[in-house]
Design an enzyme around this catalytic site. Structure first.
Site, PDB file in Angstrom:
ATOM      1  N   ILE A 129      -9.113  -1.870  -3.651  1.00 43.13           N
ATOM      2  CA  ILE A 129      -8.852  -2.016  -5.090  1.00 43.13           C
ATOM      3  C   ILE A 129     -10.165  -2.247  -5.847  1.00 43.13           C
ATOM      4  N   GLU A 152      -9.594 -11.480   2.580  1.00 43.90           N
ATOM      5  CA  GLU A 152      -8.949 -10.877   3.739  1.00 43.90           C
ATOM      6  C   GLU A 152      -7.553 -10.525   3.242  1.00 43.90           C
ATOM      7  N   THR A 204      -1.630 -11.862  -5.673  1.00 42.88           N
ATOM      8  CA  THR A 204      -0.573 -10.998  -5.149  1.00 42.88           C
ATOM      9  C   THR A 204       0.824 -11.543  -5.424  1.00 42.88           C
ATOM     10  N   ASP A 205       1.806 -10.654  -5.391  1.00 42.11           N
ATOM     11  CA  ASP A 205       3.215 -11.074  -5.528  1.00 42.11           C
ATOM     12  C   ASP A 205       3.683 -11.912  -4.339  1.00 42.11           C
ATOM     13  N   GLU A 206       2.943 -11.806  -3.213  1.00 44.71           N
ATOM     14  CA  GLU A 206       3.427 -12.454  -1.988  1.00 44.71           C
ATOM     15  C   GLU A 206       3.397 -13.971  -2.068  1.00 44.71           C
ATOM     16  N   TYR A 235      -1.697 -15.031   5.357  1.00 46.71           N
ATOM     17  CA  TYR A 235      -2.342 -14.325   4.236  1.00 46.71           C
ATOM     18  C   TYR A 235      -1.822 -14.852   2.896  1.00 46.71           C
ATOM     19  N   LYS A 282      -3.688 -16.978  -0.172  1.00 40.40           N
ATOM     20  CA  LYS A 282      -3.775 -16.469  -1.554  1.00 40.40           C
ATOM     21  C   LYS A 282      -3.138 -17.480  -2.509  1.00 40.40           C
ATOM     22  N   ASN A 312      -0.224  -2.053  -3.879  1.00 41.42           N
ATOM     23  CA  ASN A 312      -1.003  -0.939  -4.429  1.00 41.42           C
ATOM     24  C   ASN A 312      -1.069   0.235  -3.457  1.00 41.42           C
ATOM     25  N   ILE A 340       1.122   2.871   3.503  1.00 38.41           N
ATOM     26  CA  ILE A 340       1.139   4.268   3.039  1.00 38.41           C
ATOM     27  C   ILE A 340       0.033   5.099   3.695  1.00 38.41           C
ATOM     28  N   GLN A 367       0.854   5.918   7.359  1.00 37.56           N
ATOM     29  CA  GLN A 367       1.859   6.965   7.608  1.00 37.56           C
ATOM     30  C   GLN A 367       1.292   8.351   7.293  1.00 37.56           C
ATOM     31  N   ARG A 409       7.535  -7.059  11.958  1.00 36.23           N
ATOM     32  CA  ARG A 409       6.484  -8.063  11.732  1.00 36.23           C
ATOM     33  C   ARG A 409       7.131  -9.449  11.764  1.00 36.23           C
TER      34      ARG A 409
HETATM   35  P1  NAD Z   1      -9.429  -4.796   1.052  1.00 34.95           P
HETATM   36  O1  NAD Z   1      -9.198  -5.509   2.352  1.00 34.95           O
HETATM   37  O2  NAD Z   1      -9.352  -3.315   1.016  1.00 34.95           O
HETATM   38  O3  NAD Z   1     -10.868  -5.197   0.480  1.00 34.95           O
HETATM   39  C1  NAD Z   1     -11.377  -6.492   0.520  1.00 34.95           C
HETATM   40  C2  NAD Z   1     -12.896  -6.422   0.296  1.00 34.95           C
HETATM   41  O4  NAD Z   1     -13.405  -7.769   0.302  1.00 34.95           O
HETATM   42  C3  NAD Z   1     -13.638  -5.662   1.395  1.00 34.95           C
HETATM   43  O5  NAD Z   1     -14.601  -4.795   0.813  1.00 34.95           O
HETATM   44  C4  NAD Z   1     -14.329  -6.759   2.191  1.00 34.95           C
HETATM   45  O6  NAD Z   1     -15.539  -6.344   2.794  1.00 34.95           O
HETATM   46  C5  NAD Z   1     -14.568  -7.817   1.115  1.00 34.95           C
HETATM   47  N1  NAD Z   1     -14.702  -9.167   1.675  1.00 34.95           N
HETATM   48  C6  NAD Z   1     -13.886  -9.769   2.584  1.00 34.95           C
HETATM   49  N2  NAD Z   1     -14.343 -11.002   2.864  1.00 34.95           N
HETATM   50  C7  NAD Z   1     -15.459 -11.192   2.096  1.00 34.95           C
HETATM   51  C8  NAD Z   1     -16.361 -12.275   1.925  1.00 34.95           C
HETATM   52  N3  NAD Z   1     -16.231 -13.423   2.608  1.00 34.95           N
HETATM   53  N4  NAD Z   1     -17.379 -12.132   1.042  1.00 34.95           N
HETATM   54  C9  NAD Z   1     -17.526 -10.974   0.348  1.00 34.95           C
HETATM   55  N5  NAD Z   1     -16.715  -9.911   0.483  1.00 34.95           N
HETATM   56  C10 NAD Z   1     -15.686 -10.019   1.338  1.00 34.95           C
HETATM   57  O7  NAD Z   1      -8.416  -5.470   0.045  1.00 34.95           O
HETATM   58  P2  NAD Z   1      -7.658  -4.855  -1.227  1.00 34.95           P
HETATM   59  O8  NAD Z   1      -6.375  -4.288  -0.789  1.00 34.95           O
HETATM   60  O9  NAD Z   1      -8.610  -4.032  -2.005  1.00 34.95           O
HETATM   61  O10 NAD Z   1      -7.336  -6.205  -2.028  1.00 34.95           O
HETATM   62  C11 NAD Z   1      -8.245  -6.707  -3.014  1.00 34.95           C
HETATM   63  C12 NAD Z   1      -7.645  -7.936  -3.665  1.00 34.95           C
HETATM   64  O11 NAD Z   1      -6.401  -7.608  -4.267  1.00 34.95           O
HETATM   65  C13 NAD Z   1      -7.345  -9.066  -2.683  1.00 34.95           C
HETATM   66  O12 NAD Z   1      -7.650 -10.291  -3.328  1.00 34.95           O
HETATM   67  C14 NAD Z   1      -5.856  -8.952  -2.438  1.00 34.95           C
HETATM   68  O13 NAD Z   1      -5.288 -10.204  -2.103  1.00 34.95           O
HETATM   69  C15 NAD Z   1      -5.382  -8.482  -3.791  1.00 34.95           C
HETATM   70  N6  NAD Z   1      -4.129  -7.707  -3.803  1.00 34.95           N
HETATM   71  C16 NAD Z   1      -3.993  -6.613  -2.996  1.00 34.95           C
HETATM   72  C17 NAD Z   1      -2.824  -5.844  -3.069  1.00 34.95           C
HETATM   73  C18 NAD Z   1      -2.641  -4.603  -2.228  1.00 34.95           C
HETATM   74  O14 NAD Z   1      -1.571  -4.016  -2.261  1.00 34.95           O
HETATM   75  N7  NAD Z   1      -3.638  -4.149  -1.486  1.00 34.95           N
HETATM   76  C19 NAD Z   1      -1.796  -6.236  -3.943  1.00 34.95           C
HETATM   77  C20 NAD Z   1      -1.970  -7.376  -4.740  1.00 34.95           C
HETATM   78  C21 NAD Z   1      -3.147  -8.091  -4.673  1.00 34.95           C
HETATM   79  O1  TDX Z   2       3.114   0.698   9.953  1.00 38.90           O
HETATM   80  C1  TDX Z   2       3.724  -0.007   9.144  1.00 38.90           C
HETATM   81  N1  TDX Z   2       5.081   0.114   9.038  1.00 38.90           N
HETATM   82  C2  TDX Z   2       5.821  -0.626   8.171  1.00 38.90           C
HETATM   83  O2  TDX Z   2       7.055  -0.479   8.126  1.00 38.90           O
HETATM   84  C3  TDX Z   2       3.049  -0.954   8.272  1.00 38.90           C
HETATM   85  C4  TDX Z   2       1.558  -1.110   8.348  1.00 38.90           C
HETATM   86  C5  TDX Z   2       3.810  -1.691   7.383  1.00 38.90           C
HETATM   87  N2  TDX Z   2       5.152  -1.544   7.337  1.00 38.90           N
HETATM   88  C6  TDX Z   2       5.938  -2.297   6.325  1.00 38.90           C
HETATM   89  C7  TDX Z   2       5.629  -3.764   6.174  1.00 38.90           C
HETATM   90  C8  TDX Z   2       5.891  -3.991   4.696  1.00 38.90           C
HETATM   91  O3  TDX Z   2       7.281  -4.190   4.476  1.00 38.90           O
HETATM   92  O4  TDX Z   2       5.590  -1.704   5.059  1.00 38.90           O
HETATM   93  C9  TDX Z   2       5.501  -2.692   4.022  1.00 38.90           C
HETATM   94  C10 TDX Z   2       4.108  -2.698   3.445  1.00 38.90           C
HETATM   95  O5  TDX Z   2       3.217  -3.185   4.437  1.00 38.90           O
HETATM   96  P1  TDX Z   2       1.656  -3.466   4.134  1.00 38.90           P
HETATM   97  O6  TDX Z   2       0.994  -2.216   3.674  1.00 38.90           O
HETATM   98  O7  TDX Z   2       1.103  -4.163   5.315  1.00 38.90           O
HETATM   99  O8  TDX Z   2       1.738  -4.396   2.841  1.00 38.90           O
HETATM  100  P2  TDX Z   2       2.360  -5.853   2.557  1.00 38.90           P
HETATM  101  O9  TDX Z   2       2.457  -6.662   3.787  1.00 38.90           O
HETATM  102  O10 TDX Z   2       3.596  -5.652   1.733  1.00 38.90           O
HETATM  103  O11 TDX Z   2       1.160  -6.457   1.653  1.00 38.90           O
HETATM  104  C11 TDX Z   2       0.492  -5.627   0.668  1.00 38.90           C
HETATM  105  O12 TDX Z   2       0.921  -5.928  -0.625  1.00 38.90           O
HETATM  106  C12 TDX Z   2       0.586  -7.173  -1.148  1.00 38.90           C
HETATM  107  C13 TDX Z   2      -1.026  -5.822   0.770  1.00 38.90           C
HETATM  108  O13 TDX Z   2      -1.465  -5.526   2.097  1.00 38.90           O
HETATM  109  C14 TDX Z   2      -1.429  -7.205   0.368  1.00 38.90           C
HETATM  110  O14 TDX Z   2      -2.856  -7.324   0.349  1.00 38.90           O
HETATM  111  C15 TDX Z   2      -0.891  -7.466  -1.010  1.00 38.90           C
HETATM  112  O15 TDX Z   2      -1.164  -8.784  -1.376  1.00 38.90           O
END
Ligand code: NAD
Ligand code: TDX
Length: 336
Positions: free
Chosen positions: A13, A81, A121-123, A148, A152, A178, A189, A192, A272
């Site tokens: 993101i 993380e 996050t929503d979690e 996790y 958060k 996202n 996503i 898969q 999970r």
């Molecule tokens: P990501 O794991 O793809 O990226 C995390 C980044 O943070 C990486 O570039 C990593 O190198 C860096 N990082 C990790 N530890 C670090 C440290 N100690 N110092 C500096 N950099 C560090 O994660 P993402 O999916 O892009 O998520 C970004 C943010 O959005 C997170 O705070 C996550 O909780 C939040 N978020 C993610 C989602 C989602 O669906 N992915 C949804 C809601 C909120």
């Molecule tokens: O192989 C898989 N099969 C499957 O069924 C994986 C990797 C996941 N899943 C399920 C678990 C969840 O119900 O799909 C859903 C989405 O899984 P993830 O991509 O691991 O996301 P989730 O655990 O919902 O968390 C994500 O959204 C909130 C992000 O990873 C978080 O960083 C964010 O805070």
């Protein structure tokens, strides 16, 4: 020019946010700080490296963070993380980065009187039953399930305490799941899509009845910019796109159809532990107070966003192939 420090800007993101900012808000001079963990990839920013400053470093490094924060106007804090499955195997890095790292950022913005936007996050709210008519709001009590989401939640509480106790100028956003380009193949996503591209079946956890609200990463980032510009200091904003879908019926089957495979061409794998059943968001505050409108809404929007994402993974095997074998080996060891 205003100066912006983006933590975690080499992740999924964060890197999309940097691209979005340079394209739509060229009045910002961007510095990225990223530790480049397994999830951070400098290639995500290679197209813009000449337009930003990139610092490889850890947000837990108090001296480095203090120096970088002193030299910026606003911090947008994405670094974390981020993967639930990893937090079940080894929670320690989650405690360190998500809690101690956020503490370091807060101390630095407090010392230097700088603006902070904290990404969450929503979690943090836990999960909902499938038939629960409620959706998560800014006032929903916290009830996180995994290491996790607990870390958060802890980071959000720290931000609120620093706002109230020290007058830190911060806002918080809690966003749903996202998707989009540059997302690590460990996530649902891209896992898969790349399984299908490698001619293996998608992997569904448990029964697959779990529901997530899917938002395109550009819609998340447009909301973050609105909050930075118009959000009320001290406030929290829920960000969701009303694309609530079950993992099996909608998401996996939609991906299979878009990639020309039969809709039932997937396999069930171990669930999970503690798997959250359903998330649903009420982002009416963001709509009514800040006028936010996502671009990738309803089934058509989700299909368009997914198709673009599929096309991106098809066009960029050099980006994802290096992560793929190791990620699948980890999943195999966990029965996923
Ligand atoms: P990501 O794991 O793809 O990226 C995390 C980044 O943070 C990486 O570039 C990593 O190198 C860096 N990082 C990790 N530890 C670090 C440290 N100690 N110092 C500096 N950099 C560090 O994660 P993402 O999916 O892009 O998520 C970004 C943010 O959005 C997170 O705070 C996550 O909780 C939040 N978020 C993610 C989602 C989602 O669906 N992915 C949804 C809601 C909120
Ligand atoms: O192989 C898989 N099969 C499957 O069924 C994986 C990797 C996941 N899943 C399920 C678990 C969840 O119900 O799909 C859903 C989405 O899984 P993830 O991509 O691991 O996301 P989730 O655990 O919902 O968390 C994500 O959204 C909130 C992000 O990873 C978080 O960083 C964010 O805070």
């Amino acid at each position: 020019m205003k100066k912006m420090l983006v933590t975690g800007g080499a992740g999924f993101i964060g890197s999309n946010f940097v691209h979005y900012t340079l394209k739509n808000h060229p009045d910002y001079q961007v510095t990225v700080i990223d530790k480049l963990t397994y999830a951070g990839n400098p290639a995500n920013l290679s197209a813009v490296l000449d337009k930003i400053e990139f610092v490889t470093g850890d947000i837990c490094d108090a001296e480095l963070i203090d120096r970088l924060v002193a030299d910026t106007d606003i911090v947008v804090h994405f670094a974390a993380e981020s993967h639930n499955d990893n937090s079940l195997k080894d929670p320690y890095p989650f405690v360190e980065t998500n809690i101690i790292g956020t503490f370091r950022i807060l101390e630095a913005v407090r010392n230097h009187g700088k603006r902070l936007h904290h990404i969450s996050t929503d979690e943090v709210f836990g999960d909902l039953e499938l038939d629960d008519p409620n959706r998560f709001k800014e006032t929903t009590p916290y009830n996180p399930s995994s290491p996790y989401s607990a870390t958060k939640a802890g980071s959000d509480h720290l931000v609120r305490a620093w706002i109230r106790s020290f007058g830190v100028q911060a806002t918080i956003s809690n966003c749903s799941n996202n998707y989009g380009p540059f997302q690590h193949v460990e996530k649902f996503i891209p896992r898969q899509i790349t399984e299908i591209l490698e001619d293996r079946q998608p992997k569904l956890y448990g029964t697959g009845e779990n529901v997530r609200d899917w938002i395109h990463v550009d819609d998340h980032n447009s909301a973050v910019h609105l909050i930075i510009e118009k959000g009320k200091i001290g406030d929290t904003y829920i960000i969701g796109a009303d694309n609530d879908h079950t993992n099996n019926k909608m998401v996996i089957e939609m991906i299979l159809e878009l990639m020309g495979k039969p809709r039932d061409w997937y396999e069930h794998v171990n669930d999970r532990p503690g798997h959250d059943l359903r998330y649903a968001m009420d982002s009416s505050k963001l709509h009514s107070e800040l006028g936010w409108e996502p671009q990738f809404t309803d089934n058509n929007g989700m299909e368009r966003g997914l198709q673009e994402t599929i096309d991106w993974y098809k066009a960029n095997p050099d980006w994802w192939k290096p992560q793929k074998a190791e990620t699948e080996a980890k999943y195999k060891a966990a029965g996923h």
